[in-house]
Design a protein around this motif. Structure first.
Motif, PDB file in Angstrom:
ATOM      1  N   VAL A 186      19.784 -33.675  68.541  1.00 54.00           N
ATOM      2  CA  VAL A 186      20.117 -33.884  69.958  1.00 54.00           C
ATOM      3  C   VAL A 186      19.775 -32.613  70.719  1.00 54.00           C
ATOM      4  O   VAL A 186      20.094 -31.504  70.248  1.00 54.00           O
ATOM      5  N   LEU A 187      19.129 -32.743  71.885  1.00 54.61           N
ATOM      6  CA  LEU A 187      18.848 -31.582  72.743  1.00 54.61           C
ATOM      7  C   LEU A 187      19.110 -31.956  74.196  1.00 54.61           C
ATOM      8  O   LEU A 187      19.106 -33.130  74.572  1.00 54.61           O
ATOM      9  N   SER A 188      19.362 -30.916  75.014  1.00 61.93           N
ATOM     10  CA  SER A 188      19.556 -31.114  76.462  1.00 61.93           C
ATOM     11  C   SER A 188      18.189 -31.248  77.121  1.00 61.93           C
ATOM     12  O   SER A 188      17.226 -30.566  76.753  1.00 61.93           O
ATOM     13  N   LEU A 189      18.130 -32.105  78.138  1.00 58.16           N
ATOM     14  CA  LEU A 189      16.849 -32.422  78.770  1.00 58.16           C
ATOM     15  C   LEU A 189      17.018 -32.436  80.282  1.00 58.16           C
ATOM     16  O   LEU A 189      17.941 -33.038  80.811  1.00 58.16           O
ATOM     17  N   ALA A 190      16.089 -31.751  80.971  1.00 63.38           N
ATOM     18  CA  ALA A 190      16.086 -31.740  82.438  1.00 63.38           C
ATOM     19  C   ALA A 190      14.712 -32.136  82.931  1.00 63.38           C
ATOM     20  O   ALA A 190      13.695 -31.671  82.405  1.00 63.38           O
ATOM     21  N   ASN A 191      14.700 -32.990  83.939  1.00 66.93           N
ATOM     22  CA  ASN A 191      13.433 -33.417  84.543  1.00 66.93           C
ATOM     23  C   ASN A 191      12.472 -34.026  83.538  1.00 66.93           C
ATOM     24  O   ASN A 191      11.257 -34.024  83.745  1.00 66.93           O
ATOM     25  N   THR A 192      12.996 -34.508  82.417  1.00 69.74           N
ATOM     26  CA  THR A 192      12.219 -35.150  81.334  1.00 69.74           C
ATOM     27  C   THR A 192      11.202 -34.218  80.693  1.00 69.74           C
ATOM     28  O   THR A 192      10.419 -34.647  79.852  1.00 69.74           O
ATOM     29  N   THR A 193      11.179 -32.925  81.089  1.00 70.13           N
ATOM     30  CA  THR A 193      10.183 -32.008  80.525  1.00 70.13           C
ATOM     31  C   THR A 193      10.810 -30.740  79.960  1.00 70.13           C
ATOM     32  O   THR A 193      10.327 -30.205  78.977  1.00 70.13           O
ATOM     33  N   GLU A 194      11.886 -30.231  80.606  1.00 69.19           N
ATOM     34  CA  GLU A 194      12.497 -28.980  80.167  1.00 69.19           C
ATOM     35  C   GLU A 194      13.514 -29.274  79.065  1.00 69.19           C
ATOM     36  O   GLU A 194      14.507 -29.966  79.294  1.00 69.19           O
ATOM     37  N   ARG A 195      13.281 -28.728  77.867  1.00 71.05           N
ATOM     38  CA  ARG A 195      14.124 -29.025  76.715  1.00 71.05           C
ATOM     39  C   ARG A 195      14.835 -27.771  76.236  1.00 71.05           C
ATOM     40  O   ARG A 195      14.260 -26.689  76.214  1.00 71.05           O
ATOM     41  N   SER A 196      16.108 -27.964  75.813  1.00 74.51           N
ATOM     42  CA  SER A 196      16.825 -26.883  75.157  1.00 74.51           C
ATOM     43  C   SER A 196      16.493 -26.901  73.666  1.00 74.51           C
ATOM     44  O   SER A 196      15.783 -27.785  73.174  1.00 74.51           O
TER      45      SER A 196
END
Length: 699
Positions: free
Chosen positions: A374-384
């Motif tokens: 599981v990872l955090s996702l922003a704007n469908t492109t920026e991944r933690s």
């Protein structure tokens, strides 16, 4: 011949050189005709008896000539323009002279020399004071009536297209040039005229001062993990040399912060996550100009989940994670790979879920090892960074198998029922559906799928099993086939019967612009979501309300497909106008723009305001002179029928013979008492209304 150089004919063949008492008549009909600014022609008729010759004297200011001629005309050359000369012509018989015939005339006008001592004084970023002196000449006697002042200017910034030219006539030796472009090269030429003949100009140039720039054009600010990349274009009106830019940002609860970036047009800000920021950019020349339009961005959390657990429940695997963030993330991406231990089968897949969800369950294969992340996702492109766990399922026991030996008891579900498709505004389509009649297990997900028959484009979205309605955004001006399918832990079942929908073209409010144009015209332009869409036209509804009267009206226009601009003509000056555009006959949501129409304009005929554009009210109504005494008059009036703007003042004047008196009055006054007048005297009384500083119309 020059002064005193007079030759007398030789009369040696005559017995007597002088005959006292002989009668000599003077020339007749002496006339002087100007041939040019430098020549005069004197003509006359010979008397009877005809003389032997004529003696002519020319007298002018600082000029004297005494000469003889045998002809009945004499051309005098090399004279001074606009100077007066007198001719004295005598008939001579032998040595006897007649009385003189006299006539006077002036030479014609000649264009004057160039003015002298031209100086330009820069008063501000938009104003230059021009002074000069009259032409210096000892030979020029014509009266200079007027000066022509011509100027042109060009901005020293941007692409150099800002500029213009203008001209003004004046009888004085100074002029104020206004409304120039800040920081522009200004060239001024002044020429003098006499009787409408202009002479050569004298010219000078100068540079106006810089001014603060306009607002930069903020192109965008990205919403990234812990940062925002801000980009912008220079101001449309730089008004000088841009020496730097400043980015300003603030939250709803913080004070503004600034960062001077130098002369660049891109900068990456480091910002704290979990906050909405208002970002603006301003430019600097002599000082900082106004800020750009606000760009609002949200800075996402870039932290990975704290903890993850993987477990097997019935015939599914399940992962649960915790997040102790200061704010929620945008989405989570759950990815998994597996290896079936009793075969060579391997596979991997992923799915994106909302940031408010902290667990995920999916159907499991028997005797299979899963690696789940599981990872955090922003704007469908920026991944933690991901957090991961592993789990292994047990072998399938006897009597618990249904269709396929590698699956547990649960099977895929039947097809859902797509109940309703409702077309919304701005490309949105609202869907609602019912669960399958044959669940065959716990419904974990729904998948909405769509495709375009026109070009085979496809798309889909995954939703949790408790959701039974959803809104999707589709590109306008096309038809779509939409289906819904359900999934248990064993995967997705059959899709529902497809439903068709056509998504109408639409217009957003930010894509509509209202602008004032010349000749009482407002231009309305717009950009549709799909500009090339040709299947429908547009409906324009507009209404206006006068800001200086009670007049108001509305109207509707229909525009053909493909037309993206329309002009509304004959608008009422200085009125509030709202224009709304809708696709087709107006079923879609309207997008509107507002504009205040300009005050009416007309070229002034007043020579002092040569070719200036000024506002035009109508003439005042019902001007009346009452309460007339031997020394005073009381004047009353009403507003013009058409003010065409905001009334700023009245100008009342009264004239007797060549004496003129003017008084400026407040716009709230509608009467005036004129005292100290002469008895039994005619006065011409004039009243003028103005909606700017200059007087225009007279009643």
């Amino acid at each position: 011949m020059l002064d005193g150089d007079i030759s007398v004919p030789d009369y040696s063949d005559v017995v007597l050189s002088y005959f006292p008492g002989i009668r000599v008549s003077k020339p007749e009909n002496l006339t002087i005709i100007p041939l040019s600014s430098r020549e005069l022609n004197a003509t006359w008729i010979a008397p009877i008896p005809s003389p032997d010759y004529y003696r002519i004297k020319w007298i002018g200011e600082d000029y004297y000539l005494d000469d003889i001629t045998y002809l009945t005309f004499y051309v005098l050359s090399n004279l001074i323009p606009c100077a007066g000369y007198t001719a004295h012509v005598y008939s001579v018989i032998y040595s006897n002279e007649s009385k003189s015939a006299n006539a006077s005339e002036k030479t014609e006008t000649e264009a004057p020399p160039e003015p002298t001592s031209l100086s330009l004084k820069v008063a501000s970023s938009t104003r230059i004071l021009v002074d000069w002196s009259a032409p210096e000449s000892t030979w020029y006697k014509c009266v200079i009536e007027t000066y022509d002042v011509y100027w042109e200017w060009q901005a020293l910034w941007g692409d150099g297209m800002e500029g213009g030219e203008a001209e003004f006539n004046t009888s004085t030796t100074s002029h104020i040039i206004d409304e120039l472009t800040p920081y522009s090269n200004v060239s001024v030429c002044v020429s003098a005229s006499a009787e409408s003949e202009f002479g050569p100009p004298t010219c000078e140039w100068s540079i106006t001062k810089e001014d603060v720039p306009g607002a930069p054009v903020l192109l965008g600010a990205t919403s990234d993990y812990g940062s925002s990349e801000v980009t912008w274009d220079p101001p449309e009106t730089e008004n000088g040399i841009i020496i730097g830019y400043r980015i300003t940002w603030k939250t709803s609860s913080s004070d503004p912060e600034h960062k001077n970036t130098g002369n660049v047009q891109r900068y990456i800000l480091s910002l704290s996550p979990c906050e909405y920021y208002n970002i603006t950019v301003s430019a600097e020349t002599i000082d900082w100009g106004p800020p750009s339009l606000i760009q609002k961005v949200y800075i996402y959390n870039n932290e990975k989940p704290d903890e993850i657990r993987c477990l097997v429940e019935d015939d599914s695997w399940k992962t649960v994670w915790n997040a102790s963030y200061s704010c929620s993330v945008d989405h989570y991406e759950v990815s998994w790979s597996y290896h079936v231990l009793w075969s060579d089968e391997t596979n991997s897949t992923s799915i994106v879920v909302d940031g408010t969800i902290y667990e995920f369950e999916y159907g499991a294969l028997a005797n299979t090892r899963y690696n789940i992340c599981v990872l955090s996702l922003a704007n469908t492109t920026e991944r933690s960074d991901p957090v991961c766990c592993q789990v292994q399922t047990e072998e399938a026991g006897p009597g618990v198998v249904t269709k396929e030996s590698k699956y547990f008891r649960t099977s895929v579900p039947g097809m859902p029922v797509l109940d309703e498709i409702t077309r919304q505004d701005n490309g949105k389509v609202h869907l609602s559906w019912s669960p399958p009649e044959e669940l065959n297990g716990k419904i974990l997900f729904y998948k909405i799928s769509w495709k375009r028959p026109s070009n085979s484009d496809e798309g889909n979205v995954f939703l949790l099993g408790m959701i039974l309605e959803y809104e999707i955004e589709l590109e306008a001006c096309d038809s779509y086939e939409i289906t819904v399918s359900a999934a248990t832990s064993k995967g997705f079942g059959e899709e529902s019967e497809p439903r068709s929908v056509y998504v109408e073209n639409f217009i957003l409010a930010e894509d509509v612009r209202c602008t004032n144009e010349p000749e009482r015209t407002v231009s309305v332009s717009w950009t549709a979501s799909v500009p090339e869409c040709q299947d429908e036209g547009y409906r324009i509804d507009y209404r206006w309300s006068s800001l200086w009267s009670s007049d108001q009206d509305n109207n509707t226009e229909y525009v053909a497909p493909g037309v993206l601009q329309w002009e509304i003509v004959d608008v009422l000056p200085y009125s509030a106008m709202c224009a709304c555009i809708a696709v087709g006959s107006g079923r879609s949501t309207k997008a509107c723009c507002n504009v205040t129409t300009e005050q009416d304009v007309k070229l002034s005929t007043d020579s002092f305001y040569h070719n200036w554009r000024v506002s035009v009210p109508g003439p005042p109504e019902k001007l009346n002179c009452n309460t007339v005494t031997s020394s005073s008059i009381n004047v009353t009036w009403f507003d013009p029928m058409e003010i065409n703007g905001v009334l700023t003042h009245w100008i009342i004047s009264w004239e007797m013979r060549e004496s003129l008196t003017e008084v400026i009055l407040s716009p709230s006054e509608y009467s005036y008492f004129i005292p100290n007048l002469q008895a039994e005297t005619n006065y011409a009384i004039t009243l003028q209304a103005s909606i700017i500083f200059y007087k225009i119309f007279t009643s």
